[in-house]
Design an enzyme around this catalytic site. Structure first.
Site, short mmCIF file in Angstrom:
data_model
loop_
_atom_site.label_atom_id
_atom_site.label_comp_id
_atom_site.label_asym_id
_atom_site.label_seq_id
_atom_site.Cartn_x
_atom_site.Cartn_y
_atom_site.Cartn_z
N LYS A 79 0.76 -0.86 -0.02
CA LYS A 79 -0.40 0.71 0.02
C LYS A 79 0.59 1.05 -0.22
O LYS A 79 1.96 0.97 1.02
CB LYS A 79 -0.83 -0.01 1.24
CG LYS A 79 -1.49 1.14 1.10
CD LYS A 79 -3.29 0.65 2.21
CE LYS A 79 -4.10 2.07 3.24
NZ LYS A 79 -4.94 1.83 3.98
N SER A 154 -9.61 1.93 3.29
CA SER A 154 -8.98 2.74 2.51
C SER A 154 -7.78 1.90 1.32
O SER A 154 -7.18 2.37 0.81
CB SER A 154 -8.32 3.40 2.90
OG SER A 154 -7.20 3.36 4.21
N SER A 178 -9.41 -0.29 7.44
CA SER A 178 -9.29 0.21 5.63
C SER A 178 -8.60 -1.12 5.64
O SER A 178 -8.04 -1.74 4.15
CB SER A 178 -8.27 0.91 5.87
OG SER A 178 -9.19 2.29 5.94
#
Lengths: 476, 111
Positions: A79, A154, A178
């Protein structure tokens, strides 16, 4: 090569036994990314040079007959909130569009030391603030299972990369859900470890008392293997705990029969989609069939979790994001005359709408005259939410809930209503506030073939139990 | 309504954000809607509840008080700590404006 069924053990043993090479695995994944990612948007930056170098190192080890490390040759996505030396790291925000970190995040360094091959950086909501990935400054991510739907957020890019077979596993971060919510939306496994279990050194901070790094993977076993690699004390993060890391996979052999699983009615109330409820209830029946005892528990303050979270997370964010001032590494507005104007215009042009909204809310909650009514109040309710879990875990080994009240929603469906978007995290935020671990494991589909996630929450530092239950469910 | 346009301008100032008129109006709407939802926290009596700043619930640490709970986080105060500082070149590499030794910003003090 069939990438769909390629797990960590499969990839590693293929490379070890010279049935394929780490280089071939990297190239197969890059080919898949080239073919699919134009429409999905899971990756923001590919780290080809770094990946090829690492693949070569692994291939040489295999050629020399050396035993490969646990993730030897396994292609992974990271990420884009985790710093990678020499590889652009944007946090999904324009304000860091040119940022190239001079050091590696500990979790990434540990993955690479264990042989993993970093393919690139995955898309996310700006500064990990969002539940749909629509808050990325670059492009949204689409759900590989249905391109009209969001992948969740996210860590949507990480979830979509794994679900779309563009990475064997990925790292995400979880501050309010997330990792688990996008795992649920994309039909993969997502694990948020206990607060302090995994070092956050090199993680771009959102809310420091809530941020966690954890894996997204195709199977529970893969999530366990990644966690084992990244967990443990790190002198570079004073919040990382000095607690021994067990061999999670070895624990799978212990039976789940007789284990007590809590069901909280507060997680099955208003707002829960009927199909999700049905799938989760069916999953609970299956766990019962595996010999688990189902015990009702009460988490009476659950309804206060979202307001508590949105005060604490935004207050911490308003402080953490003060560092983006256009001086050292972030975007600077052009044509500014004074220092003050430079700060203000750089931040206004660099941050996305949701980030600004949260900085504003957090600054408001901390400002003179409102601190007691908002921030302090939220900290007190956080104590109550944590006590709920303490009480429940006196009687049960783990708690089983839906991961999200609905399956993946459509792009644009909630993007104009911040509050509706926040409520997508209603079943996940409480674990972040209490610092307990949670895992989302796929538990069926809706009629429209959208994945549904089962969430299993555990006691502090007891990832072994939730992984064991999740594994038994997945296999059973 | 809890937050007025003037209140939003004040908070934006604290946060070093330059909001456009349009952004300011949107912020008034969004913040009020979120704060209205947040108000439900007042249903709870928390007068006897201690605030929780962070998760410090670690095995074996519960009995300790204050900073003693975080003793694991301390280290010897040795020169350069655990690793060397970044060389100037690397530390300045991401700066929008810098010379060989310093970050450059618009002039702060008029002479």
């Amino acid at each position: 090569m069939d990438l769909k069924s390629l797990t960590i053990d499969a990839a590693r043993s293929f490379v070890q036994e010279r049935k394929t090479t780490a280089l071939a695995l990297v190239e197969a994944h890059y080919a898949r990314i080239k073919q699919e990612d134009g429409q999905i948007g899971a990756f923001l930056t590919l780290s080809k040079e770094r990946a090829l170098e690492q693949a070569d190192r692994i291939d040489r080890m295999a050629a020399e007959g050396k035993t490969l490390p646990p993730l030897g040759g396994v292609p992974v996505g990271i990420k884009d909130v985790m710093s990678t030396r020499g590889v652009r790291t944007t946090a999904g925000s324009k304000i860091l569009e040119k940022y190239v970190p001079p050091y590696d995040c500990t979790a990434v360094a540990r993955l690479e030391a264990a042989g993993a091959v970093v393919l690139g950086k995955t898309n996310c909501d700006g500064f990990a603030m969002g539940s749909s990935n629509e808050n990325s400054a670059y492009h949204p991510v689409r759900n590989p299972r249905d391109l009209s739907r969001v992948p969740g957020g996210s860590s949507g890019g990480s979830a979509a990369a794994v679900a779309g077979d563009m990475a064997v596993a990925a790292l995400g971060s979880d501050t309010g859900g997330s990792i688990r919510q996008p795992a649920s939306f994309c039909g993969v496994v997502g694990l948020m470890p206990t607060y302090g279990r995994v070092s956050r050194y090199g993680l771009i901070a959102f809310a420091s008392s809530l941020d966690h790094i954890g894996p997204l993977a195709k199977t529970v076993k893969d999530a366990a293997l990644v966690l084992r690699t990244i967990a443990g004390r790190d002198p570079m993060d004073s919040t990382s705990a000095d607690v021994p890391v067990p061999d999670y996979v070895a624990e799978f052999d212990r039976p789940v029969r007789g284990m007590k699983l809590g069901i909280a009615k507060e997680y099955f109330g208003e707002g829960l989609d009927d199909e999700v409820r049905q799938a989760v209830e069916t999953a609970i029946d299956k766990l019962k069939g595996l010999g688990c005892e189902i015990v009702p528990v009460s988490l009476p303050h659950t309804t206060y979790a979202i307001p508590t979270y949105y005060l604490i997370a935004t207050a911490e964010a308003s402080s953490n994001l003060a560092r983006y001032d256009g001086v050292r590494y972030s975007y600077r507005a052009r044509g500014v005359k004074t220092l003050s104007e430079m700060y203000r215009r750089s931040r206004d042009e660099g941050f996305g709408a949701e980030v600004k909204r949260r900085i504003m809310l957090g600054t408001y909650a901390l400002s003179a005259g409102y601190y007691d009514a908002y921030y302090l109040k939220a900290q007190k309710v956080r104590t109550l939410l944590t006590r709920d879990f303490d009480e429940a875990f006196r009687n049960v080994d783990a708690i089983v809930t839906p991961t999200s009240p609905t399956a993946a929603f459509r792009l644009g469906e909630k993007s104009n209503d911040p509050l509706a978007m926040y409520l997508a995290d209603i079943y996940t935020v409480t674990a972040d506030l209490a610092g307990i671990p949670g895992i989302s494991v796929p538990c069926g589909e809706t009629k429209e073939k959208l994945p549904i996630g089962l969430q299993i929450l555990g006691k502090h530092f007891d990832e072994a139990t939730i992984l064991r239950v999740a594994h038994a469910y997945e296999q059973g | 309504m809890k937050v007025t346009e003037k209140g939003v301008a004040y908070v934006a100032d604290l946060a070093n954000l330059e909001l456009t008129d349009e952004e300011r109006a949107g912020m008034v709407r969004d913040l009020n809607s979120i704060l209205e939802y947040i108000d439900r926290l007042n249903e709870l009596d928390t007068s006897d509840v201690p605030p929780m700043a962070q998760v410090s619930d670690r095995p074996g640490e519960e009995a300790k008080r204050g900073s003693a709970r975080f003793s694991y986080a301390s280290r010897a105060d040795i020169l350069e700590g655990l690793r060397k500082s970044l060389p100037h070149e690397e530390a300045l590499a991401n700066a929008p404006d810098a010379d060989e030794d310093f970050f450059k910003v618009p002039k702060v003090i008029e002479r």
